[in-house]
Design an enzyme around this catalytic site. Structure first.
Site, PDB file in Angstrom:
ATOM      1  N   ARG A 168       0.459  -1.306   0.022  1.00 54.35           N
ATOM      2  CA  ARG A 168      -0.047   0.043  -0.167  1.00 54.35           C
ATOM      3  C   ARG A 168       1.431   1.178  -0.220  1.00 54.35           C
ATOM      4  O   ARG A 168       1.214   1.747   0.861  1.00 54.35           O
ATOM      5  CB  ARG A 168      -0.794  -0.308   1.017  1.00 54.35           C
ATOM      6  CG  ARG A 168      -2.303  -1.196   1.130  1.00 54.35           C
ATOM      7  CD  ARG A 168      -2.860  -1.920   2.570  1.00 54.35           C
ATOM      8  NE  ARG A 168      -3.667  -1.977   2.493  1.00 54.35           N
ATOM      9  CZ  ARG A 168      -5.040  -2.514   3.572  1.00 54.35           C
ATOM     10  NH1 ARG A 168      -4.780  -1.645   4.185  1.00 54.35           N
ATOM     11  NH2 ARG A 168      -5.452  -3.730   3.283  1.00 54.35           N
ATOM     12  N   ASP A 183       2.125   5.199  -0.074  1.00 54.50           N
ATOM     13  CA  ASP A 183       1.791   6.257  -0.137  1.00 54.50           C
ATOM     14  C   ASP A 183       1.173   7.315  -1.062  1.00 54.50           C
ATOM     15  O   ASP A 183       2.093   6.665  -2.513  1.00 54.50           O
ATOM     16  CB  ASP A 183       2.878   6.889   1.041  1.00 54.50           C
ATOM     17  CG  ASP A 183       2.516   6.563   2.360  1.00 54.50           C
ATOM     18  OD1 ASP A 183       1.810   5.618   2.324  1.00 54.50           O
ATOM     19  OD2 ASP A 183       3.655   6.979   3.203  1.00 54.50           O
ATOM     20  N   ARG A 212      11.080   5.954   4.392  1.00 58.02           N
ATOM     21  CA  ARG A 212      11.430   7.211   4.017  1.00 58.02           C
ATOM     22  C   ARG A 212      12.051   7.708   5.812  1.00 58.02           C
ATOM     23  O   ARG A 212      12.610   8.747   5.813  1.00 58.02           O
ATOM     24  CB  ARG A 212       9.607   7.413   3.849  1.00 58.02           C
ATOM     25  CG  ARG A 212       9.591   7.389   2.699  1.00 58.02           C
ATOM     26  CD  ARG A 212       8.275   8.323   2.156  1.00 58.02           C
ATOM     27  NE  ARG A 212       8.033   9.853   2.590  1.00 58.02           N
ATOM     28  CZ  ARG A 212       6.835  10.154   2.371  1.00 58.02           C
ATOM     29  NH1 ARG A 212       5.847   9.643   2.740  1.00 58.02           N
ATOM     30  NH2 ARG A 212       6.655  11.970   2.927  1.00 58.02           N
TER      31      ARG A 212
END
Length: 250
Positions: free
Chosen positions: A50, A52, A197
């Protein structure tokens, strides 16, 4: 109903992430709209990761069930209905009913691209993170090795993360330089929300010389989100590969 496994590439810029949401463009929603046109009925599509908002993919895997067997024409037909969106089905193959793109995945591979230069990005705008101050890929790689293995990754966990636990096993993380690019790759069975990230943003602080190499190990051990460095932007992140089969021992 035949089940198809899809290998998908997309530019994440125009989308609010993978997961379907009402009233906004998403990768899953766009794929399902194309599949519905192909099959003449609503189609559910399940992805392995999934991603972002703004995150790209060169090797996303998904599956869908169709009412009729479309043979080898599924990829071409999907791509016809996906135009002009920046999504491409690279491959479609029929698989057994027991295949599930998300739950059967044993490794997910991510790649983060940093362009280390003072000049603004032109051709790579939206596809990489430009960091103007000089970075040391060697120090970043050395610091990153503290992240491998099984840990409580609370420090690198987004506040909106819905995972049941922050404990994950990171099997590998590497940092190296190719010309003006610095590449970070990592693989694990699964990641918590914005983990990659968050790790990259902290590693850049080490690469800039703002923090020592040992700082990454220290903030990991703290299990405190407030100790995390800046979060790297979505532009440079790519889901590059999803593995199926025997999982690597943790």
């Amino acid at each position: 109903m035949p089940r198809y496994r899809l290998l998908i590439e997309y530019h994440g810029g125009p989308f609010q992430g993978w997961q379907k949401l009402p009233g906004v463009p998403t990768v899953q929603g766009t794929l399902e709209a194309a599949a519905a046109k192909l099959d003449g009925a609503p189609v559910d599509i399940f992805g392995a990761g999934r991603t972002d908002s703004g995150v790209h993919a060169t090797g996303q895997v998904a599956h869908m069930d169709l009412q009729t067997d479309r043979g080898r024409k599924v990829a071409d037909a999907m791509n016809f209905h996906l135009r002009p969106h920046p999504i491409a089905v690279l491959k479609a193959e029929e698989v057994g009913d027991d295949f599930h793109a998300r739950f059967k995945a044993t490794q997910r591979h991510y790649r983060y691209v940093i362009v280390n230069r003072r000049a603004d990005l032109a051709l790579n705008r939206g596809l990489a993170w430009r960091v103007p101050s000089k970075l040391s890929a060697e120090k970043m790689h050395e610091a990153a090795q503290a992240l491998t293995g099984t840990h409580d990754f609370t420090t690198f966990r987004d506040s909106d993360c819905q995972a049941l636990t922050p404990v994950k096993t990171l099997n590998e993380i590497r940092v190296w330089q190719e010309g003006e690019r610095i590449i970070v790759t990592c693989r694990a069975q699964s990641f918590i929300h914005r983990q990659v990230r968050s790790m990259v943003g902290s590693l850049v602080e080490v690469g800039r010389g703002k923090q020592p190499v040992g700082w990454i190990a220290d903030i990991l051990a703290a299990a405190d989100r407030t100790q995390c460095g800046p979060i790297a932007p979505a532009d440079g992140l790519y889901l590059t590969q999803v593995d199926y089969g025997q999982a690597e021992p943790s």
